[in-house]
Design an enzyme around this catalytic site. Structure first.
Site, mmCIF file in Angstrom:
data_model
loop_
_atom_site.group_PDB
_atom_site.id
_atom_site.type_symbol
_atom_site.label_atom_id
_atom_site.label_comp_id
_atom_site.label_asym_id
_atom_site.label_seq_id
_atom_site.Cartn_x
_atom_site.Cartn_y
_atom_site.Cartn_z
ATOM 1 N N SER A 109 1.036 -1.295 -0.228
ATOM 2 C CA SER A 109 0.002 -0.224 0.380
ATOM 3 C C SER A 109 0.929 1.252 0.021
ATOM 4 O O SER A 109 0.220 2.168 -0.279
ATOM 5 C CB SER A 109 -0.703 0.121 1.078
ATOM 6 O OG SER A 109 -2.157 -0.560 1.253
ATOM 7 N N HIS A 365 -5.139 -2.258 -4.221
ATOM 8 C CA HIS A 365 -4.704 -3.733 -4.854
ATOM 9 C C HIS A 365 -5.681 -4.568 -4.378
ATOM 10 O O HIS A 365 -6.899 -3.996 -3.686
ATOM 11 C CB HIS A 365 -3.484 -4.050 -4.070
ATOM 12 C CG HIS A 365 -3.437 -4.121 -2.767
ATOM 13 N ND1 HIS A 365 -4.079 -4.553 -1.704
ATOM 14 C CD2 HIS A 365 -2.632 -2.996 -1.588
ATOM 15 C CE1 HIS A 365 -4.127 -4.668 -0.899
ATOM 16 N NE2 HIS A 365 -3.225 -3.511 -0.565
#
Length: 496
Positions: A109, A365
């Site tokens: 992230s 993601h």
């Protein structure tokens, strides 16, 4: 017959009317499809300058996870699930987003958040640092920090807010204010002794609030703002070893600090910064939440407060715990946090004017989540895959069976803590798939069956979706690189 059908469709398109000699013209599916086309034809691009920009990020909410959230929300509302529409799925513009990083086919992230806020891709583990720098290389950090959208918005006189259900020092929220060679350096106790060229992430948030860059920050992570000698209101000690109490330092600036839902509800109007730290670490999952505000409530408070600035605002909102529940292989909490995220988006939609506010909804993601078939409609997304009903619409109520004669769940993971392989005394892994009932699978604490044994399920490199509504939303389309998201927001804020 083929020529005749084409002629009918051509005539229908030219006239804008449904041709009555198409046998299915009265079908609900057909008329709904035609209505969708009419809505698309009526769309006009909004080329106003975006006074406000809100970036929603449900961490780990790729296309697959989002599919599960859609079904869960629809089934909770009493429907079959798959025809449900989440608030952001009704946005007129969307794109698929490629999430790979400079050095990772699968991202974490830190670089994904950096890409969205700087306009360039970087390496896994680093936040807002040029991709030429090695991970953990403090010596080469100075001069390689990237300019962020928040800094640009601040220079334009806009207010800046950051919200997360994860720690505020975690990767995604930290991208709004920090530059670090390693996302794990959340307080000074985690910063290497030899690293004297950057501050820890919590200290960088203090600096950002002191400088007026960040006006509001709400989430978890209280431990990283308090020294080891201090015990917080919930009995947890801080982890800072430098003796700094950043909470006290922020209130000394004239800021307000809150740590529970009562303090949150009592926030006063004013110009000083607002810091909400509702847990020592991450905030609670929505399923378990007590004593702290929901993501929708924090979203509402932030928009209300930041809207007082005539120059507008930039607001970053993360549903961080969607990701964590995926890592744990616990689909039920993934979905309850996903629904809470959708409610936060709806809150923003209801509060803002779409003529001057760009809302983007995306994920950083995807996860290694997968879906089994062939399931009949209405099979509970957290439960067993039920048979398709050849004589009707809803499933048969009888589970589909695998080659081992056992039922299987609709969703599972490629890897994770729910692996059907068990470590043996000699260190090898073996086992067989346990049988599970629908009731067991639908328990909130159930871990979905997985293949590869891992303590924590992994991210995946597959695309995520980006939904857009408001000024310059029509720039969103096709399949894009993740760093393009920055450029959409930047153009919308600066368009003449």
């Amino acid at each position: 017959m083929k020529t005749s059908a084409l002629a009918v469709i051509a005539a229908m398109t030219a006239s804008g009317a449904v041709a009555q000699d198409i046998s299915q013209a009265d079908s609900d599916w057909f008329t709904a499809g035609q209505a969708t086309i009419e809505q698309r034809l009526a769309l006009q691009p909004n080329t106003n300058r975006a006074r406000n920009v809100i970036l929603f990020n449900a961490d780990g909410n790729g296309v697959g996870t989002n599919y599960a959230i859609r079904l869960f929300a629809g089934q909770q509302a009493g429907g079959l699930g798959d025809d449900h529409v989440l608030p952001y799925e009704a946005f007129p513009n969307m794109a698929l987003v490629k999430t790979y990083t400079v050095n990772g086919q699968t991202p974490d992230s830190a670089p994904t958040a950096s890409a969205m806020l700087t306009g360039v891709k970087s390496k896994n583990t680093m936040i807002n640092v040029d991709g030429d720098v090695a991970v953990g290389d403090c010596a080469n950090l100075p001069g390689n920090e990237l300019t962020t959208l928040t800094q640009i918005a601040d220079q334009m006189g806009k207010s800046i807010g950051v919200i997360s259900t994860a720690r505020l020092t975690h990767a995604t929220p930290a991208a709004a204010y920090a530059a670090t060679a390693n996302r794990d350096w959340e307080d000074d106790s985690l910063l290497p002794e030899e690293c004297d060229t950057q501050k820890d992430i919590a200290a960088q948030l203090f600096d950002a609030m002191e400088a007026g860059l960040i006006d509001l920050a709400m989430g978890g992570g209280r431990q990283h703002f308090l020294p080891t000698a201090v015990t917080d209101d919930e009995g947890r000690t801080g982890t800072r070893t430098d003796g700094r109490n950043l909470v006290e330092e922020i209130t000394a600036l004239g800021g307000q600090y809150v740590w529970n839902d009562e303090g949150f509800a009592a926030l006063e109007a004013g110009d000083g910064p607002v810091l909400g730290l509702f847990e020592a670490s991450h905030m609670q999952y929505e399923y378990d939440r007590t004593g702290e505000p929901s993501l929708a409530e924090m979203t509402s408070a932030a928009i209300e407060r930041l809207s007082s600035n005539e120059e507008g605002y930039f607001l970053s909102i993360e549903a961080g715990r969607v990701d964590h529940a995926n890592h744990g292989g616990n689909l039920h909490r993934v979905l309850t946090d996903g629904v809470a995220f959708a409610e936060a988006v709806q809150t923003a939609i209801d509060m803002v004017d779409d003529t001057d506010t760009l809302i983007l909804v995306t994920a950083d993601h995807e996860h290694a989540i997968a879906f089994n078939g062939y399931c009949g409609r209405g099979s509970d997304i957290t439960g067993l895959c039920m048979g398709i009903n050849d004589a009707g619409v809803e499933h048969t109520g009888e589970p589909e069976l695998a080659a081992d004669g056992k039922p299987y769940t609709v969703a599972g993971y490629l890897n994770g803590a729910g692996s059907v392989l068990v470590e043996q005394e000699d260190g090898s892994y073996s086992g067989e798939r346990p049988e599970v009932s629908n009731e067991e699978a639908m328990d909130a604490d159930y871990l979905q069956q997985a293949l590869v044994p891992m303590d924590s399920e992994t991210h995946a490199g597959t695309d995520v979706a980006l939904y857009a509504h408001g000024p310059w939303a029509h720039l969103v389309g096709g399949t894009i690189e993740q760093n393009v998201i920055f450029h959409v927001m930047h153009h919308a804020m600066t368009a003449e």
